[in-house]
Design an enzyme around this catalytic site. Structure first.
Site, PDB file in Angstrom:
ATOM      1  N   GLY A 259       0.821  -1.210   0.000  1.00  0.00           N
ATOM      2  CA  GLY A 259       0.000   0.000   0.000  1.00  0.00           C
ATOM      3  C   GLY A 259       0.854   1.259   0.000  1.00  0.00           C
TER       4      GLY A 259
ATOM      5  N   LYS B 110      -0.666 -17.690  -6.656  1.00  0.00           N
ATOM      6  CA  LYS B 110       0.799 -17.695  -6.781  1.00  0.00           C
ATOM      7  C   LYS B 110       1.490 -17.764  -5.427  1.00  0.00           C
ATOM      8  CE  LYS B 110       1.339 -13.047  -5.759  1.00  0.00           C
ATOM      9  NZ  LYS B 110       2.336 -12.031  -5.484  1.00  0.00           N
TER      10      LYS B 110
ATOM     11  N   ARG C  83       7.660 -13.000  -0.024  1.00  0.00           N
ATOM     12  CA  ARG C  83       7.617 -13.305   1.405  1.00  0.00           C
ATOM     13  C   ARG C  83       7.114 -14.719   1.669  1.00  0.00           C
ATOM     14  NH1 ARG C  83       4.858  -7.825   3.771  1.00  0.00           N
ATOM     15  NH2 ARG C  83       2.999  -8.678   2.804  1.00  0.00           N
ATOM     16  N   ASN C  84       6.209 -15.194   0.800  1.00  0.00           N
ATOM     17  CA  ASN C  84       5.685 -16.540   1.019  1.00  0.00           C
ATOM     18  C   ASN C  84       6.747 -17.602   0.727  1.00  0.00           C
ATOM     19  OD1 ASN C  84       2.614 -16.474   1.729  1.00  0.00           O
ATOM     20  ND2 ASN C  84       2.973 -14.804   0.307  1.00  0.00           N
TER      21      ASN C  84
END
Lengths: 349, 349
Positions: A15, A204, A268-269
């Protein structure tokens, strides 16, 4: 024509990066109002309010430290006040807060406002999963486009060249959003197949966890490439089933393979998947450690789609998605992920 | 049925890795002869012949050091002697040596032998570019399949799980090759669209250089994802033009997106692209330094296709391939590669 005013609903890592772009783009625009309001969930950081810090120092020191935001971006802690009179609402919240935030906004939102969701995930309802853009449309009664792509926030904030995909059924909206977001380093393409764009953004992250799992197990680029390929095939299969009219071309846009590849290398995942293998910590503990308490989107999406697969007896059709879910839940040994790749249906039916 | 005997024509990095697989697979097979002959271009290494080292120490200490080869793999410096009586010829030479090597083999090759090419590249003829498998078929008069995939040699040699794609118009040949190459860590899929498989193998190295260029310029995963996406679109476009009947599905096999992604992250041509930006060295100097004198395939393919594009006035249709060629030739500044991405046709026509 009257200038359009923009409100950004959300102020985390992504954001804040998109607020930087929008703030700069509208500054000398004949089409958009100069002030960009940004709804920010109030937090105390080192004894000060985060909105105050953003509005005086023009930096989100908690979620995007080191990046100056344009002065015309104004942080507002009350979502009703932030969105009032806005013509364009840019949604960029964690996906689990969308519905409750929309409900708080419902009274204030203009009837002819247009929304665009940058949120990666699905929403859960009693009848199964639902698109975030649908929730926004239903709760606010307005049109909602999406924007997804290979856009790791930190790299966008440092103005490294990348592409992004705007999905909008309404061509005029798509072109307006392209003007709002596009810069020399952030290249937007508009496609009509918005639901596929949105599905890619949610799915994803599940594949990204898988990529992190093989990293954690010590495998190299060949194995990760297999995860990406098989993950993409499950994404396509998913859209064949859930997105009537889904087009293969959409997977070739930035929201498709490009975002998948970026997520599986720098997201990050991916980091979460690696940590799940290398430590015994729970997802919650890793969120505290890595994301300062924010949620990873991948495990939530993996859980949501797993429950739906169970209900419809489709668990066998999406072995990679299911394995990621089970490994996150500690119901499957990470090392068995390789069996999932080895035994994956060669060609999806 | 008589057992089939196998000859591996070539013994570099990838040739040695595949010799390890084949040697182990045929050991106790009822379908293949136990001895695997491997043609090896003779070189002196530390005062000894390389074939002698391989045949006594069972290790290619020059091109795949640290990996033991099965004892039933026998290195032979004479290609005529190596291929005599072989039923299956596995070609894994640098692409510029294919024609001359085939001409030396022509007298000795069995008329009903079957070839499979693992070679990445095109051949040049007076009438333009040509597939390596065609050169093999023309010079030897035998059928030629191909095998390509996300198979970085070092990782295959260390038995990390990966996938590979066999392209064969003849289904029986495809299945036989699957038995010859497949292991629990090397998963082969057979497709009929062999020319697309082969084109992917050649073209991905050009894109790999592009990925290295953005690495060298200091960009991150978002920018590299754009290179991969736009590179893939040019690969597809190339096949639409040059491979009648090319199927979109083939790009979703390991030879397509998976190999492209692996090459753009861990391949030698990626390393070359990075070095082109970071040093002032020529390709030749970098080959000596990085590949101990072997050739990078990417710049050769980039040059071949560039010349063909020029002849057919298609230079504008493949801006990424062309930019990679010009940067390798030092005719374009690496930093201008980003302009190529920025101005790339959004949707290929």
């Amino acid at each position: 024509m009257a200038k359009k005013s923009v409100c950004i609903v959300g102020s985390g890592n992504w954001g804040s990066a998109i607020a930087k772009i929008v703030g700069n783009n509208v500054k000398d625009s004949s089409k958009f109002e100069r002030e960009v309001r940004m709804y920010m969930y109030e937090e105390n950081v080192d004894g000060r309010k985060l909105t105050e810090i953003v509005n005086t120092e023009h930096e989100n020191i908690k979620y995007l430290p080191g990046v100056k935001l344009p002065e015309n971006v104004v942080a507002i802690p009350d979502v009703g006040a932030a969105c009032k009179d806005a013509d364009i609402l840019v949604f960029v919240l964690p996906h689990q807060f969308v519905r409750s935030t929309c409900l708080k906004m419902a009274e204030s939102v203009k009837r002819d406002a247009v929304a665009v969701s940058l949120i990666k995930g699905f929403a859960i309802t009693d009848s199964g999963i639902k698109f975030i853009s649908e929730i926004i449309t239903e709760t606010l009664g307005i049109e909602c486009a999406v924007m997804m792509g290979a856009n790791l926030a930190g790299e966008v904030a440092s103005e490294q060249f990348c592409e992004s995909t705007i999905g909008s059924k309404n061509e005029a909206t798509g072109q307006m959003l392209k003007e709002l977001f596009g810069t020399s380093y952030f290249r937007c393409t508009v496609v009509e197949d918005a639901r596929t764009v949105e599905s890619c953004g949610a799915l994803k992250n599940v594949v990204g966890i898988g990529a992190g799992i093989v990293d954690g197990l010590g495998y190299g680029d060949n194995t990760k490439a297999a995860v990406i390929r098989l993950g993409l095939m499950e994404m396509i299969k998913f859209c064949e089933v859930f997105v009537p009219g889904s087009k293969m071309e959409t997977f070739f846009e930035s929201c498709g393979i490009a975002d998948l590849v970026a997520t599986c290398h720098g997201g990050r995942n991916r980091m979460l998947g690696e940590s799940v293998v290398r430590t015994n910590k729970t997802i919650r503990e890793l969120e505290k450690e890595i994301l300062r308490g924010q949620s990873f989107q991948g495990p939530l999406v993996a859980k949501e789609i797993f429950e739906m697969f169970q209900e419809r007896k489709w668990v066998e059709r999406f072995p990679l998605f299911v394995a990621v879910h089970k490994i996150c839940k500690r119901e499957m040994e990470p090392k068995n992920f390789i069996d999932c790749l080895r035994e994956h249906p060669e060609h999806m039916q």
